[in-house]
Motif scaffolding. Structure first.
Motif, PDB file in Angstrom:
ATOM      1  N   ARG A 288      -7.496  -5.707   3.081  1.00  0.00           N
ATOM      2  CA  ARG A 288      -8.282  -4.975   2.075  1.00  0.00           C
ATOM      3  C   ARG A 288      -7.438  -3.884   1.427  1.00  0.00           C
ATOM      4  N   ALA A 289      -6.635  -3.184   2.232  1.00  0.00           N
ATOM      5  CA  ALA A 289      -5.779  -2.122   1.684  1.00  0.00           C
ATOM      6  C   ALA A 289      -4.756  -2.694   0.706  1.00  0.00           C
ATOM      7  N   LEU A 290      -4.163  -3.832   1.047  1.00  0.00           N
ATOM      8  CA  LEU A 290      -3.193  -4.464   0.139  1.00  0.00           C
ATOM      9  C   LEU A 290      -3.873  -4.917  -1.156  1.00  0.00           C
ATOM     10  N   GLU A 291      -5.068  -5.471  -1.026  1.00  0.00           N
ATOM     11  CA  GLU A 291      -5.806  -5.919  -2.210  1.00  0.00           C
ATOM     12  C   GLU A 291      -6.107  -4.745  -3.134  1.00  0.00           C
ATOM     13  N   LEU A 292      -6.545  -3.640  -2.545  1.00  0.00           N
ATOM     14  CA  LEU A 292      -6.851  -2.447  -3.343  1.00  0.00           C
ATOM     15  C   LEU A 292      -5.594  -1.851  -3.953  1.00  0.00           C
ATOM     16  N   ALA A 295      -4.635  -3.757  -6.916  1.00  0.00           N
ATOM     17  CA  ALA A 295      -5.620  -3.678  -7.993  1.00  0.00           C
ATOM     18  C   ALA A 295      -5.642  -2.309  -8.662  1.00  0.00           C
ATOM     19  N   TYR A 296      -5.431  -1.226  -7.891  1.00  0.00           N
ATOM     20  CA  TYR A 296      -5.688   0.106  -8.423  1.00  0.00           C
ATOM     21  C   TYR A 296      -4.477   1.038  -8.430  1.00  0.00           C
ATOM     22  N   SER A 297      -3.403   0.668  -7.782  1.00  0.00           N
ATOM     23  CA  SER A 297      -2.259   1.572  -7.758  1.00  0.00           C
ATOM     24  C   SER A 297      -1.591   1.651  -9.130  1.00  0.00           C
ATOM     25  N   PRO A 298      -1.202   2.850  -9.566  1.00  0.00           N
ATOM     26  CA  PRO A 298      -0.509   2.967 -10.850  1.00  0.00           C
ATOM     27  C   PRO A 298       0.859   2.298 -10.849  1.00  0.00           C
ATOM     28  N   GLU A 299       1.419   2.062  -9.685  1.00  0.00           N
ATOM     29  CA  GLU A 299       2.737   1.435  -9.639  1.00  0.00           C
ATOM     30  C   GLU A 299       2.693   0.015 -10.192  1.00  0.00           C
ATOM     31  N   MET A 300       1.575  -0.685  -9.972  1.00  0.00           N
ATOM     32  CA  MET A 300       1.456  -2.031 -10.527  1.00  0.00           C
ATOM     33  C   MET A 300       1.471  -1.994 -12.058  1.00  0.00           C
ATOM     34  N   GLU A 301       0.790  -1.005 -12.631  1.00  0.00           N
ATOM     35  CA  GLU A 301       0.796  -0.840 -14.091  1.00  0.00           C
ATOM     36  C   GLU A 301       2.187  -0.430 -14.576  1.00  0.00           C
ATOM     37  N   THR A 302       2.856   0.400 -13.781  1.00  0.00           N
ATOM     38  CA  THR A 302       4.210   0.821 -14.154  1.00  0.00           C
ATOM     39  C   THR A 302       5.151  -0.375 -14.213  1.00  0.00           C
ATOM     40  N   TYR A 303       5.058  -1.261 -13.203  1.00  0.00           N
ATOM     41  CA  TYR A 303       5.932  -2.430 -13.189  1.00  0.00           C
ATOM     42  C   TYR A 303       5.603  -3.369 -14.351  1.00  0.00           C
ATOM     43  N   GLU A 304       4.316  -3.539 -14.654  1.00  0.00           N
ATOM     44  CA  GLU A 304       3.929  -4.399 -15.776  1.00  0.00           C
ATOM     45  C   GLU A 304       4.430  -3.817 -17.094  1.00  0.00           C
ATOM     46  N   ARG A 305       4.314  -2.484 -17.242  1.00  0.00           N
ATOM     47  CA  ARG A 305       4.806  -1.852 -18.476  1.00  0.00           C
ATOM     48  C   ARG A 305       6.319  -2.005 -18.608  1.00  0.00           C
ATOM     49  N   MET A 306       7.046  -1.848 -17.523  1.00  0.00           N
ATOM     50  CA  MET A 306       8.500  -2.000 -17.572  1.00  0.00           C
ATOM     51  C   MET A 306       8.893  -3.405 -18.009  1.00  0.00           C
ATOM     52  N   LEU A 469      -2.824   7.429   2.030  1.00  0.00           N
ATOM     53  CA  LEU A 469      -3.367   6.079   1.881  1.00  0.00           C
ATOM     54  C   LEU A 469      -4.268   5.993   0.654  1.00  0.00           C
ATOM     55  N   ARG A 470      -5.038   7.035   0.402  1.00  0.00           N
ATOM     56  CA  ARG A 470      -5.881   7.066  -0.808  1.00  0.00           C
ATOM     57  C   ARG A 470      -5.030   7.054  -2.071  1.00  0.00           C
ATOM     58  N   SER A 471      -3.909   7.756  -2.041  1.00  0.00           N
ATOM     59  CA  SER A 471      -3.047   7.788  -3.228  1.00  0.00           C
ATOM     60  C   SER A 471      -2.411   6.425  -3.487  1.00  0.00           C
ATOM     61  N   MET A 472      -2.125   5.671  -2.430  1.00  0.00           N
ATOM     62  CA  MET A 472      -1.473   4.370  -2.597  1.00  0.00           C
ATOM     63  C   MET A 472      -2.454   3.274  -2.990  1.00  0.00           C
ATOM     64  N   THR A 473      -3.695   3.369  -2.480  1.00  0.00           N
ATOM     65  CA  THR A 473      -4.690   2.341  -2.782  1.00  0.00           C
ATOM     66  C   THR A 473      -5.623   2.743  -3.910  1.00  0.00           C
ATOM     67  N   GLN A 474      -5.623   4.057  -4.262  1.00  0.00           N
ATOM     68  CA  GLN A 474      -6.531   4.561  -5.291  1.00  0.00           C
ATOM     69  C   GLN A 474      -7.980   4.226  -4.962  1.00  0.00           C
ATOM     70  N   TYR A 475      -8.319   4.353  -3.679  1.00  0.00           N
ATOM     71  CA  TYR A 475      -9.653   3.972  -3.241  1.00  0.00           C
ATOM     72  C   TYR A 475     -10.170   4.966  -2.219  1.00  0.00           C
ATOM     73  N   ASP A 476     -11.460   5.322  -2.361  1.00  0.00           N
ATOM     74  CA  ASP A 476     -12.128   6.189  -1.402  1.00  0.00           C
ATOM     75  C   ASP A 476     -12.835   5.294  -0.394  1.00  0.00           C
ATOM     76  N   PHE A 477     -12.277   5.210   0.807  1.00  0.00           N
ATOM     77  CA  PHE A 477     -12.814   4.294   1.793  1.00  0.00           C
ATOM     78  C   PHE A 477     -14.158   4.761   2.358  1.00  0.00           C
ATOM     79  N   GLN A 478     -14.459   6.043   2.273  1.00  0.00           N
ATOM     80  CA  GLN A 478     -15.741   6.537   2.761  1.00  0.00           C
ATOM     81  C   GLN A 478     -16.851   6.326   1.734  1.00  0.00           C
TER      82      GLN A 478
END
Length: 490
Positions: A288-292, A295-306, A469-478
């Protein structure tokens, strides 16, 4: 036993004194500190300004694909002697005295899939001959035109692909920055908590060491303890007095750093209140953490933009290398007259077509070299992005494993702290009863202090991992929601 009760009474008095001082201070919990940091810290303000700039840049990008309406006018007064060509081809210097006024209303629309621009306009021009007091009108009721660069680089098409990714990256980066601020707040919060705990430990140890030293002096005078033990207690008292002074400086430095980070006034006295009750023991599923994260980490958008930018640079290099052509088309109606109404009667057709060509014949390989460089850069970006994504996944896996174990480590550290305190109390009682040596008491004191520090360190690690972990997944698990959906207003 009477002396042991006296020591407990002194310790209780010291605790009451510290409590009364703490009540005069500004007390902060970890949650309150994070809220202050995310709202008022200089880093949070800088992140908000960066996100705001990205938002308006995105608004500017979107406006390029919407119709634009403009009203223009360029009046001028010409009162000078000019060279004028006559009907028979000769030229004469003639004094001119003219006033020209015009008004043009135009609507333009960029066509993103071609890179061209379509426009519709209507225009009116009036010419006044001030010397003869005559006037004339020229009107263009409607004109339709189109501009197009053939075989060129279509920036509209590439911007349409890149800019939305850039804005999503900025939005997620803002959410990530807030979580990184929370993580840094945890670090500084527990640094101050550790410093304050060290000060309390030092004061408590000094009070105990001073009491033991006074007690030992009486026992030494009657010969019940050796001189070596007496000197050891005196050394302990002096060391603890030094530790109090060092701990006080440590608290002041940590508080100053914490206040500066939160953006608080320098004259505020802070006391942080770490609480184990806020720690919730739960496990984050790795899948679940990898999926999030993907999906939500800005690094994925950074790589796509590059990747998109590298492809855009290659397309621009190829377009600049080859044939260049610019096409301009204009069709409309036009008429002239001495009166404004007359200039709109029986308008005449007008057409204008322009085609400009530029064919590179010999550039000594500059265009080819530029294309090769852009292509090589694109392949380099693909390699870097692939490696970065692998490292990113490894970091997520490592963070999840550490976090899932940390809550248990906090519980163990808490139990160790309670046990070490009890052992210290037993060791103190046994020493006062003369059933143990000063070495046993020193060892119990050291273990008690180390256990309290380890307990604070375990809580610090828990919260640092949690917000990391929240910064890497961009998700509030609670709350079970993406952090980018709950961004503060800017």
């Amino acid at each position: 036993m009477k002396l042991y009760r006296t020591i407990l009474l002194l310790s209780g008095s010291l605790w009451l004194t510290l409590t009364s001082i703490a009540q005069a201070q500004h007390q902060l919990t970890l949650k309150q500190s994070i809220e202050l940091a995310q709202a008022y810290s200089p880093e949070a303000q800088a992140a908000a300004h960066t996100y705001r700039a990205a938002y308006w840049s995105y608004r500017y990008f979107r406006a390029n694909y919407l119709p634009g309406v403009s009203l223009t006018s360029s009046p001028y007064l010409n009162r000078q002697i000019n060279k004028v060509t006559q009907p028979d081809g000769t030229e004469q210097f003639i004094r001119q005295n003219q006033l020209s006024t015009d008004l043009t209303l135009s609507i333009s629309q960029n066509i993103w899939f071609t890179g061209g621009s379509l426009f519709i306009q209507t225009a009116t021009q009036r010419m006044d001959e001030l010397t003869t007091k005559t006037k004339a009108y020229n009107t263009q009721p409607i004109t339709i035109g189109y501009r197009q660069s053939l075989f060129g680089y279509n920036s509209l098409k590439w911007d349409r692909r890149i800019e939305p990714v850039r804005f999503r990256e900025a939005k997620k980066s803002y959410a990530e920055t807030l979580e990184l601020i929370a993580s840094k707040t945890c670090d500084l919060f527990f640094s101050l908590a550790t410093a304050q705990a060290n000060l309390q430990i030092a004061k408590s140890n000094y009070a105990s060491a001073d009491t033991l030293y006074r007690y030992a002096k009486g026992r030494y005078e009657i010969g019940s303890i050796s001189e070596n033990e007496m000197l050891q207690l005196e050394v302990n008292r002096l060391n603890e007095e030094t530790n109090v002074m060092k701990a006080q400086i440590e608290v002041e430095d940590a508080a100053l750093t914490f206040r500066s980070f939160l953006g608080l006034r320098e004259d505020e006295n802070l006391e942080v209140l770490p609480s184990v009750e806020d720690i919730v023991a739960f496990e984050v599923p790795l899948d679940r953490a990898l999926e999030l994260a993907y999906a939500y980490s800005p690094e994925m958008e950074t790589y796509e933009r590059m990747r998109l930018e590298s492809k855009s640079n290659l397309a621009a290099a190829r377009a600049e290398r080859g044939l260049k052509a610019d096409l301009y088309l204009q069709f409309g109606l036009s008429q002239t007259g001495e009166e404004l109404r007359a200039s709109y009667r029986n308008p005449l057709n007008q057409q204008y077509v322009s085609l400009s060509l530029a064919i590179p014949i010999l550039d000594w390989g500059r265009g080819k070299g530029k294309v090769r460089v852009a292509k090589s850069q694109m392949e380099l970006v693909d390699t870097q992005v692939g490696q970065a994504m692998t490292d990113f996944e490894l970091n997520v896996r490592k963070m999840v494993r550490q976090f899932n174990l940390q809550a248990k480590q906090v519980q163990v550290a808490q139990k160790t702290d309670e046990t070490a305190r009890k052992r210290y109390e037993v060791a103190m009682k046994l020493y006062l009863m003369g059933k143990s040596s000063i070495l046993d008491l020193n060892a119990a004191t050291t273990e008690k202090d180390a256990a309290q520090r380890n307990y604070l360190s375990a809580m610090k690690t828990y919260w640092t991992l949690y917000y990391g972990l929240r910064s890497m997944t961009q998700y509030d698990f609670q709350q079970n929601c993406p952090l980018s959906e709950n961004l503060p207003e800017i």
